[in-house]
Motif scaffolding. Structure first.
Motif, PDB file in Angstrom:
ATOM      1  N   PHE A  34      -7.088  11.549  13.145  1.00 29.63           N
ATOM      2  CA  PHE A  34      -5.865  11.960  12.446  1.00 29.63           C
ATOM      3  C   PHE A  34      -6.180  11.811  10.959  1.00 29.63           C
ATOM      4  O   PHE A  34      -6.177  10.712  10.412  1.00 29.63           O
ATOM      5  CB  PHE A  34      -4.704  11.061  12.876  1.00 29.63           C
ATOM      6  N   VAL A  35      -6.486  12.954  10.327  1.00 32.87           N
ATOM      7  CA  VAL A  35      -6.966  12.939   8.944  1.00 32.87           C
ATOM      8  C   VAL A  35      -5.835  13.321   7.997  1.00 32.87           C
ATOM      9  O   VAL A  35      -5.171  14.333   8.200  1.00 32.87           O
ATOM     10  CB  VAL A  35      -8.119  13.951   8.757  1.00 32.87           C
ATOM     11  N   THR A  36      -5.610  12.488   6.990  1.00 32.71           N
ATOM     12  CA  THR A  36      -4.676  12.894   5.946  1.00 32.71           C
ATOM     13  C   THR A  36      -5.481  13.411   4.758  1.00 32.71           C
ATOM     14  O   THR A  36      -6.553  12.901   4.451  1.00 32.71           O
ATOM     15  CB  THR A  36      -3.781  11.724   5.489  1.00 32.71           C
ATOM     16  N   VAL A  37      -4.952  14.449   4.108  1.00 31.45           N
ATOM     17  CA  VAL A  37      -5.674  15.090   3.013  1.00 31.45           C
ATOM     18  C   VAL A  37      -4.823  15.020   1.747  1.00 31.45           C
ATOM     19  O   VAL A  37      -3.653  15.401   1.760  1.00 31.45           O
ATOM     20  CB  VAL A  37      -5.964  16.577   3.325  1.00 31.45           C
ATOM     21  N   ILE A  38      -5.409  14.497   0.667  1.00 31.63           N
ATOM     22  CA  ILE A  38      -4.701  14.514  -0.610  1.00 31.63           C
ATOM     23  C   ILE A  38      -5.585  15.183  -1.658  1.00 31.63           C
ATOM     24  O   ILE A  38      -6.778  15.398  -1.444  1.00 31.63           O
ATOM     25  CB  ILE A  38      -4.317  13.093  -1.088  1.00 31.63           C
ATOM     26  N   GLY A  39      -4.991  15.494  -2.784  1.00 33.50           N
ATOM     27  CA  GLY A  39      -5.721  16.161  -3.860  1.00 33.50           C
ATOM     28  C   GLY A  39      -4.740  16.929  -4.716  1.00 33.50           C
ATOM     29  O   GLY A  39      -3.632  17.233  -4.292  1.00 33.50           O
ATOM     30  N   LEU A 172      -1.264  20.483   9.809  1.00 33.86           N
ATOM     31  CA  LEU A 172       0.031  20.276   9.165  1.00 33.86           C
ATOM     32  C   LEU A 172      -0.135  20.450   7.660  1.00 33.86           C
ATOM     33  O   LEU A 172      -0.778  19.638   7.000  1.00 33.86           O
ATOM     34  CB  LEU A 172       0.551  18.861   9.479  1.00 33.86           C
ATOM     35  N   ASP A 173       0.448  21.544   7.135  1.00 38.72           N
ATOM     36  CA  ASP A 173       0.260  21.849   5.721  1.00 38.72           C
ATOM     37  C   ASP A 173       1.480  21.394   4.914  1.00 38.72           C
ATOM     38  O   ASP A 173       2.405  22.167   4.712  1.00 38.72           O
ATOM     39  CB  ASP A 173       0.020  23.351   5.553  1.00 38.72           C
ATOM     40  N   GLU A 174       1.472  20.143   4.481  1.00 41.04           N
ATOM     41  CA  GLU A 174       2.612  19.592   3.719  1.00 41.04           C
ATOM     42  C   GLU A 174       3.922  19.912   4.423  1.00 41.04           C
ATOM     43  O   GLU A 174       4.861  20.404   3.808  1.00 41.04           O
ATOM     44  CB  GLU A 174       2.645  20.197   2.316  1.00 41.04           C
ATOM     45  N   HIS A 175       3.974  19.617   5.712  1.00 41.76           N
ATOM     46  CA  HIS A 175       5.105  20.109   6.488  1.00 41.76           C
ATOM     47  C   HIS A 175       6.398  19.364   6.233  1.00 41.76           C
ATOM     48  O   HIS A 175       7.439  19.735   6.763  1.00 41.76           O
ATOM     49  CB  HIS A 175       4.762  20.101   7.979  1.00 41.76           C
ATOM     50  N   THR A 176       6.358  18.319   5.400  1.00 47.36           N
ATOM     51  CA  THR A 176       7.619  17.647   5.071  1.00 47.36           C
ATOM     52  C   THR A 176       8.000  17.829   3.599  1.00 47.36           C
ATOM     53  O   THR A 176       9.031  17.325   3.156  1.00 47.36           O
ATOM     54  CB  THR A 176       7.539  16.132   5.366  1.00 47.36           C
ATOM     55  N   ALA A 177       7.171  18.571   2.863  1.00 42.79           N
ATOM     56  CA  ALA A 177       7.380  18.666   1.410  1.00 42.79           C
ATOM     57  C   ALA A 177       8.689  19.357   1.033  1.00 42.79           C
ATOM     58  O   ALA A 177       9.268  19.073  -0.004  1.00 42.79           O
ATOM     59  CB  ALA A 177       6.203  19.395   0.757  1.00 42.79           C
ATOM     60  N   THR A 202      -5.872  15.868  14.361  1.00 45.61           N
ATOM     61  CA  THR A 202      -4.887  16.382  13.414  1.00 45.61           C
ATOM     62  C   THR A 202      -5.389  16.340  11.980  1.00 45.61           C
ATOM     63  O   THR A 202      -6.057  15.381  11.582  1.00 45.61           O
ATOM     64  CB  THR A 202      -3.592  15.538  13.508  1.00 45.61           C
ATOM     65  N   ILE A 203      -5.067  17.379  11.218  1.00 47.97           N
ATOM     66  CA  ILE A 203      -5.289  17.336   9.774  1.00 47.97           C
ATOM     67  C   ILE A 203      -3.932  17.520   9.108  1.00 47.97           C
ATOM     68  O   ILE A 203      -3.235  18.495   9.378  1.00 47.97           O
ATOM     69  CB  ILE A 203      -6.239  18.454   9.301  1.00 47.97           C
ATOM     70  N   MET A 204      -3.548  16.551   8.270  1.00 50.20           N
ATOM     71  CA  MET A 204      -2.235  16.626   7.625  1.00 50.20           C
ATOM     72  C   MET A 204      -2.396  16.557   6.108  1.00 50.20           C
ATOM     73  O   MET A 204      -2.879  15.562   5.563  1.00 50.20           O
ATOM     74  CB  MET A 204      -1.353  15.465   8.101  1.00 50.20           C
ATOM     75  N   ILE A 205      -1.974  17.598   5.437  1.00 50.91           N
ATOM     76  CA  ILE A 205      -1.982  17.592   3.980  1.00 50.91           C
ATOM     77  C   ILE A 205      -0.689  16.935   3.500  1.00 50.91           C
ATOM     78  O   ILE A 205       0.382  17.184   4.069  1.00 50.91           O
ATOM     79  CB  ILE A 205      -2.042  19.021   3.415  1.00 50.91           C
ATOM     80  N   THR A 206      -0.779  16.090   2.507  1.00 55.34           N
ATOM     81  CA  THR A 206       0.442  15.487   1.959  1.00 55.34           C
ATOM     82  C   THR A 206       0.255  15.255   0.462  1.00 55.34           C
ATOM     83  O   THR A 206      -0.861  15.143  -0.039  1.00 55.34           O
ATOM     84  CB  THR A 206       0.781  14.161   2.666  1.00 55.34           C
ATOM     85  N   HIS A 207       1.378  15.263  -0.234  1.00 53.78           N
ATOM     86  CA  HIS A 207       1.322  14.920  -1.652  1.00 53.78           C
ATOM     87  C   HIS A 207       1.744  13.471  -1.867  1.00 53.78           C
ATOM     88  O   HIS A 207       1.784  12.983  -2.987  1.00 53.78           O
ATOM     89  CB  HIS A 207       2.240  15.850  -2.454  1.00 53.78           C
ATOM     90  N   ASN A 208       2.098  12.829  -0.782  1.00 50.52           N
ATOM     91  CA  ASN A 208       2.596  11.476  -0.887  1.00 50.52           C
ATOM     92  C   ASN A 208       1.495  10.479  -0.503  1.00 50.52           C
ATOM     93  O   ASN A 208       1.084  10.388   0.644  1.00 50.52           O
ATOM     94  CB  ASN A 208       3.805  11.332   0.055  1.00 50.52           C
ATOM     95  N   MET A 209       0.996   9.737  -1.499  1.00 51.52           N
ATOM     96  CA  MET A 209      -0.144   8.847  -1.257  1.00 51.52           C
ATOM     97  C   MET A 209       0.178   7.737  -0.282  1.00 51.52           C
ATOM     98  O   MET A 209      -0.671   7.316   0.499  1.00 51.52           O
ATOM     99  CB  MET A 209      -0.618   8.246  -2.574  1.00 51.52           C
ATOM    100  N   LYS A 210       1.413   7.266  -0.334  1.00 61.59           N
ATOM    101  CA  LYS A 210       1.793   6.204   0.610  1.00 61.59           C
ATOM    102  C   LYS A 210       1.694   6.706   2.040  1.00 61.59           C
ATOM    103  O   LYS A 210       1.177   6.019   2.924  1.00 61.59           O
ATOM    104  CB  LYS A 210       3.232   5.755   0.325  1.00 61.59           C
ATOM    105  N   ARG A 260       1.941  16.098 -10.296  1.00 59.82           N
ATOM    106  CA  ARG A 260       2.398  16.172  -8.920  1.00 59.82           C
ATOM    107  C   ARG A 260       1.609  15.195  -8.061  1.00 59.82           C
ATOM    108  O   ARG A 260       2.133  14.579  -7.141  1.00 59.82           O
ATOM    109  CB  ARG A 260       2.219  17.607  -8.414  1.00 59.82           C
ATOM    110  N   MET A 261       0.320  15.076  -8.367  1.00 59.38           N
ATOM    111  CA  MET A 261      -0.547  14.174  -7.615  1.00 59.38           C
ATOM    112  C   MET A 261      -0.054  12.735  -7.745  1.00 59.38           C
ATOM    113  O   MET A 261      -0.225  11.917  -6.861  1.00 59.38           O
ATOM    114  CB  MET A 261      -1.968  14.312  -8.184  1.00 59.38           C
TER     115      MET A 261
END
Lengths: 264, 301
Positions: A34-39, A172-177, A202-210, A260-261
């Protein structure tokens, strides 16, 4: 499980707007990762997901799922392996169709769709059971047009649909943004539940570091179309937001650490 | 206006309206289900008329002639679909291209600009000489057509065509070949339109190269009138298709009435187009109007 080998994607090649979105990117995911992706913006996170899903062809490299090279497969054929949830809650469901009709469309992802009647009473029972775990009262509204639901409800249904039949890969492409904080938290907790229960890769992109730290067993940070940080298992569980910010500052002397980051 | 003359014309208007209603069901498939504006129909309508008329003139039985007309229409839709999906031409332009191609094809099918199909010589199913009998046949055809389409769009495959028209991105993510579905939908739609053409050729006793001009506008009018009528009666597919059919009949009754009232028939096409334009504009104007109301309400608060 999933292998990306030297993926390169250049948009508007040969023009002044040329943009190297993915730059010789390689990564291998293990089963159940389950990979989270930030950037930062423009780091190539969504481009990576879209390249895997087949929204556009890549310029170079190979995409391999479970030993099958899917690099040349059209988007609709890759769907057999992949479940997707998009940032825009409107994208993942068909607004003019009923909840049960949307579910039935997802039920047959990767299977042949013949001339059998689409929804039988037994199917409705299955849909009700699946929807009841969302705890949103949708199980009693099977014949409601999805377009009448809220963004959060639609995103939750999209998530259910994406996870139907346990795809090999969930994107999951920032699916809660696009959701309000409370709904976002709810959708995230449903996400966690579904992913853990079915052990979906799973790969989940998020802008939320927490969130990136709290969820998943692996975290990658991207910048300029490359993976600049890849933290797994034990090491990831000790990770703090400060660590990430430090890593980001180090990598992003070119201004990648934009506002934003820094939203944490 | 002589009321009894008008009343006398009503069965004929209803029969023509039902034929155009069948045609409008074809338009409904592209315009409403697939969300494509398909202008092929002006040509495929005549392809159906010409095919049926020529085959019957060559001694064919009416049923196989109608079947071939249906298939000819499907091929026309297939061509538009290939233009649109394989060659990437916008749907509207694809339809216009096929329409123009069909003008030549239709001339070649008939070998001339028109073909007579007199009911006295040929064993046709429908004819304006036997209006009530024609109405019965049309009613049965409509019932079967709506039943078949209800079944088709309720199947797994039919559902995937609806989803293609509703949300293409989602459909591809759910493993649906959206390009193929558009081609199939366009073929089915134009098959039905050509089938309606074969009925019209029999009913009017002729096929003429220019009979299809403005067919898309009549089809859209029927779809729009139908929606307005049944929108409060639920969203069931059968009700919607029935609405389209009733829309076709109403269109033709109004059409006949306007002729009876002595309106210059040269103006009819213009009026039809203007009526459709107004109805297409209504949802947009409503949106504008209501959003303004909301802004005002906010300002007041």
């Amino acid at each position: 499980m999933l292998e990306l080998k030297n993926i390169t994607k250049v948009f508007n090649a040969g023009t002044v707007n040329e943009k190297v979105a993915l730059n010789d990117l390689s990564i291998t995911l293990e089963d159940g990762d389950f990979v989270t992706v930030i950037g930062g913006n423009g780091a190539g996170k969504s481009t990576m997901l879209n390249a895997i899903a087949g929204t556009f062809p890549v310029d170079e490299g190979h995409i391999i799922i479970d030993g099958t090279d899917i690099t040349r497969l059209p988007e609709y054929k890759r769907a057999k392996f992949i479940g997707r949830v998009f940032q825009d809650p409107m994208t993942g469901t068909a607004a003019d169709m009923w909840i049960e009709e949307n579910m039935s469309v997802a039920m047959l992802r990767g299977k042949s769709r013949g001339l059998k009647w689409a929804i039988k009473e037994a199917d409705r029972k299955t849909y009700r059971e699946m929807l009841s775990r969302l705890d949103l009262g949708l199980e009693d509204r099977l014949s409601t047009k999805v377009g009448l639901l809220s963004g959060g409800q639609r995103q939750a249904i999209t998530l259910l649909m994406a996870a139907i039949n346990n795809p090999k890969l969930l994107l999951l492409d920032e699916h809660t943004a696009a959701l309000d904080p409370k709904t976002a938290a709810k959708v995230l907790s449903i996400t966690k539940e579904i992913v853990e229960e079915s052990k979906l890769t799973t790969i989940m992109i998020t802008h939320n570091m927490k969130d990136a730290i709290a969820y998943g067993n692996r975290l990658i940070m991207m910048n300029a179309g490359k993976i600049i940080l890849d933290i797994k298992g034990e090491e990831k569980s000790k990770l703090t937001v400060e660590d990430l910010l430090a890593a980001f500052a180090k990598a992003g002397s070119d201004g990648a650490a934009n506002d934003r980051m820094l939203l944490i | 206006m002589d009321f009894f003359n008008w009343l006398n014309a009503m069965p004929g208007a209803a029969a023509q309206g039902m034929i155009w209603g069948i045609m409008a069901i074809g338009v409904y498939i592209t315009f409403k289900i697939l969300d494509l504006a398909d202008l092929t129909v002006d040509g495929s309508m005549v392809t159906g008329m010409a095919t049926c008329a020529m085959l019957m003139a060559a001694g064919w039985n009416v049923w196989p002639a109608m079947l071939v007309a249906f298939i000819a229409g499907m091929l026309a839709g297939l061509l538009t679909g290939v233009f649109h999906t394989v060659m990437g031409i916008p749907a509207i332009l694809s339809g216009i291209l096929t329409q123009l191609i069909l003008w030549s094809v239709n001339l070649k099918i008939m070998g001339k600009a028109n073909q007579a199909l007199p009911a006295r010589t040929f064993d046709v199913l429908l004819t304006q000489l036997r209006k009530y009998e024609s109405l019965v046949y049309l009613f049965l055809i409509v019932v079967v057509l709506i039943a078949v389409l209800y079944w088709f769009f309720g199947t797994r495959y039919g559902m995937s065509i609806r989803s293609t028209g509703c949300n293409e991105k989602m459909s591809r993510a759910q493993g649906i070949n959206t390009d193929l579905n558009k081609v199939v939908g366009l073929a089915l739609s134009n098959g039905i339109v050509a089938f309606a053409g074969s009925l019209l050729a029999q009913y009017s006793g002729k096929a003429d190269i220019s009979d299809g001009r403005g067919a898309i506008v009549i089809g859209l009018a029927a779809v729009i009138i139908g929606e307005a009528i049944v929108s409060r009666m639920g969203q069931s597919f059968v009700i919607r298709l029935t609405g389209v059919m009733i829309g076709g009949i109403i269109y033709y009754i109004v059409y006949q009435t306007v002729i009876f009232l002595g309106l210059d028939t040269d103006l009819l096409k213009m009026l039809s187009a203007l009526v459709v334009a107004v109805f297409l504009a209504v949802p947009n104007l409503k949106k504008k109007y209501f959003s303004k109301v909301k802004v005002k309400a906010k300002e007041a608060a």
